[in-house]
Design a protein around this motif. Sequence first.
Motif, short mmCIF file in Angstrom:
data_model
loop_
_atom_site.label_atom_id
_atom_site.label_comp_id
_atom_site.label_asym_id
_atom_site.label_seq_id
_atom_site.Cartn_x
_atom_site.Cartn_y
_atom_site.Cartn_z
N SER A 88 34.13 -20.80 5.50
CA SER A 88 34.10 -20.27 6.83
C SER A 88 32.91 -19.44 7.09
CB SER A 88 35.34 -19.22 6.75
OG SER A 88 34.86 -18.18 5.78
N ASN A 89 32.70 -19.59 8.82
CA ASN A 89 31.41 -19.03 9.20
C ASN A 89 31.86 -17.95 9.81
OD1 ASN A 89 30.18 -21.16 8.19
ND2 ASN A 89 30.32 -22.57 9.99
N THR A 90 30.81 -16.91 9.64
CA THR A 90 30.98 -15.55 10.57
C THR A 90 29.75 -15.19 10.93
OG1 THR A 90 32.80 -14.76 9.28
CG2 THR A 90 31.57 -13.07 10.46
N ALA A 91 29.33 -14.98 12.39
CA ALA A 91 28.05 -14.78 13.08
C ALA A 91 27.83 -13.14 12.46
CB ALA A 91 28.35 -14.74 14.29
N LEU A 92 26.62 -13.08 12.03
CA LEU A 92 25.86 -11.85 11.72
C LEU A 92 25.17 -11.16 12.81
CD1 LEU A 92 24.95 -12.51 8.18
CD2 LEU A 92 27.01 -11.72 8.67
N PRO A 93 24.91 -9.80 12.82
CA PRO A 93 24.19 -9.27 13.87
C PRO A 93 22.95 -9.84 14.29
CG PRO A 93 25.48 -7.36 12.50
CD PRO A 93 25.58 -8.80 11.81
N ASP A 94 21.97 -10.10 12.98
CA ASP A 94 20.70 -10.66 13.22
C ASP A 94 20.66 -12.01 13.70
OD1 ASP A 94 21.52 -12.16 11.02
OD2 ASP A 94 20.17 -11.45 9.83
N GLY A 95 21.80 -12.57 14.08
CA GLY A 95 21.89 -14.05 14.78
C GLY A 95 22.10 -14.99 13.64
N THR A 96 21.94 -14.57 12.38
CA THR A 96 22.32 -15.76 11.46
C THR A 96 23.82 -16.02 11.15
OG1 THR A 96 22.03 -14.25 9.71
CG2 THR A 96 20.10 -15.16 10.17
N VAL A 97 24.14 -17.12 10.53
CA VAL A 97 25.56 -17.13 10.22
C VAL A 97 25.90 -17.10 8.60
CG1 VAL A 97 27.31 -18.98 10.34
CG2 VAL A 97 25.82 -18.53 12.12
N LEU A 98 26.98 -16.50 8.32
CA LEU A 98 27.17 -16.31 7.01
C LEU A 98 28.34 -17.42 6.72
CD1 LEU A 98 27.32 -14.99 4.09
CD2 LEU A 98 29.05 -13.46 5.21
N GLU A 99 28.06 -18.31 5.72
CA GLU A 99 29.14 -19.32 5.50
C GLU A 99 29.72 -18.98 4.02
OE1 GLU A 99 29.21 -23.86 4.08
OE2 GLU A 99 27.96 -23.49 5.64
N LYS A 100 30.88 -18.79 3.87
CA LYS A 100 31.53 -18.85 2.74
C LYS A 100 32.72 -19.58 2.42
CE LYS A 100 31.69 -13.49 2.77
NZ LYS A 100 32.55 -12.42 2.78
N GLY A 101 32.71 -20.28 1.02
CA GLY A 101 33.43 -21.26 0.65
C GLY A 101 33.58 -21.64 -0.81
N GLU A 102 33.80 -22.83 -1.05
CA GLU A 102 33.84 -23.12 -2.66
C GLU A 102 33.21 -24.66 -2.43
OE1 GLU A 102 37.42 -20.89 -4.83
OE2 GLU A 102 37.77 -22.93 -4.25
N MET A 103 32.46 -24.82 -3.39
CA MET A 103 31.64 -26.21 -3.88
C MET A 103 31.36 -26.40 -5.32
SD MET A 103 28.46 -26.47 -1.77
CE MET A 103 27.33 -25.26 -1.78
N VAL A 104 31.19 -27.64 -5.71
CA VAL A 104 30.65 -27.50 -7.35
C VAL A 104 29.37 -27.12 -7.28
CG1 VAL A 104 30.01 -29.40 -8.86
CG2 VAL A 104 32.16 -29.56 -7.57
N ASN A 105 29.15 -26.04 -8.19
CA ASN A 105 27.99 -25.57 -8.52
C ASN A 105 27.15 -26.50 -9.56
OD1 ASN A 105 25.70 -24.30 -9.84
ND2 ASN A 105 26.69 -22.15 -9.93
N PRO A 106 26.15 -27.32 -9.27
CA PRO A 106 25.46 -28.16 -9.96
C PRO A 106 24.84 -27.59 -11.22
CG PRO A 106 24.08 -27.42 -8.18
CD PRO A 106 25.42 -26.93 -8.01
N GLU A 107 24.85 -26.60 -11.48
CA GLU A 107 24.24 -26.20 -12.95
C GLU A 107 25.56 -25.75 -13.71
OE1 GLU A 107 22.24 -22.32 -12.32
OE2 GLU A 107 20.80 -23.12 -11.45
N THR A 108 26.75 -25.59 -13.14
CA THR A 108 27.84 -25.60 -14.21
C THR A 108 28.87 -26.91 -13.96
OG1 THR A 108 29.27 -24.43 -12.51
CG2 THR A 108 27.69 -23.13 -13.90
N GLY A 109 28.81 -27.73 -12.75
CA GLY A 109 29.87 -28.67 -12.75
C GLY A 109 31.04 -28.24 -12.31
N LYS A 110 31.26 -26.86 -12.08
CA LYS A 110 32.56 -26.21 -11.64
C LYS A 110 32.66 -25.74 -10.31
CE LYS A 110 33.27 -24.41 -16.44
NZ LYS A 110 33.48 -23.43 -17.10
N MET A 111 33.80 -26.01 -9.79
CA MET A 111 34.15 -25.34 -8.25
C MET A 111 33.80 -23.86 -8.42
SD MET A 111 34.91 -27.49 -5.96
CE MET A 111 35.73 -26.62 -4.63
N THR A 112 32.82 -23.38 -7.57
CA THR A 112 32.61 -21.90 -7.57
C THR A 112 32.37 -21.60 -6.02
OG1 THR A 112 31.08 -22.25 -9.41
CG2 THR A 112 30.60 -20.21 -8.42
#
Length: 212
Positions: A88-112
């Motif tokens: 999910s994407n949320t616009a931040l006050p400084d003009g950037t976008v915060l993306e939150k979600g889940e995907m595989v962490n390459p260091e652990t191999g687990k959904m994180t």
Amino acid sequence: MHVTAVSFRDSIRWIPGAASEPSHVIVLTGGKTGVFLDVRFLKDTNELEWAFAGYRLTALVEDKELTKFTHLIDSRTKDPSKIADYGSNTALPDGTVLEKGEMVNPETGKMTAYEEVWRDNISLVVDEAVFLRNTTSTGWYARVGCWQLGLGRNCTGDFWAFQAHFIDEEWVVLYRAGITDSVTLLPRDASDWAEGTEVNWNGDRWLILERD
């Protein structure tokens, strides 16, 4: 709704860890179809960290953009259909976008769970944008303004990718992987490449996915 854009990642945080930016990350996205190329090189070694291409589908739900990224080619697997990538994407006050979600962490191999902060530069799209893939979907290219990405898997199964930037009236390859000879860049004049058509280029047959 999609916007043709060049996106740069400022940071990534694997929950509950701290935010950092270990990579040079550039994403080129088409405003009509949601086609995208995402190429990432590690800052400390200049090695390819991850490269993939496909389509993004975004919907607005309760003032948040929910996005699913469908990978059609991926440097980490020969079966990209197994990749789960959404957020999910949320616009931040400084003009950037915060993306939150889940995907595989390459260091652990687990959904994180993760958080990424992105900067979009949509002012570059007034020049030109073109997205294409070969008919076997083993090679993908995109150019938006002064940025260009390419990625693919060759006939021996090895993955290749590059990032290039137009500087002082010439294209400069910033990072590359899996390419022993000179990098093949898109022709400067691609005005005759019409969206939805197939063209012969670089010894292959290519489908023009989108262009502005």
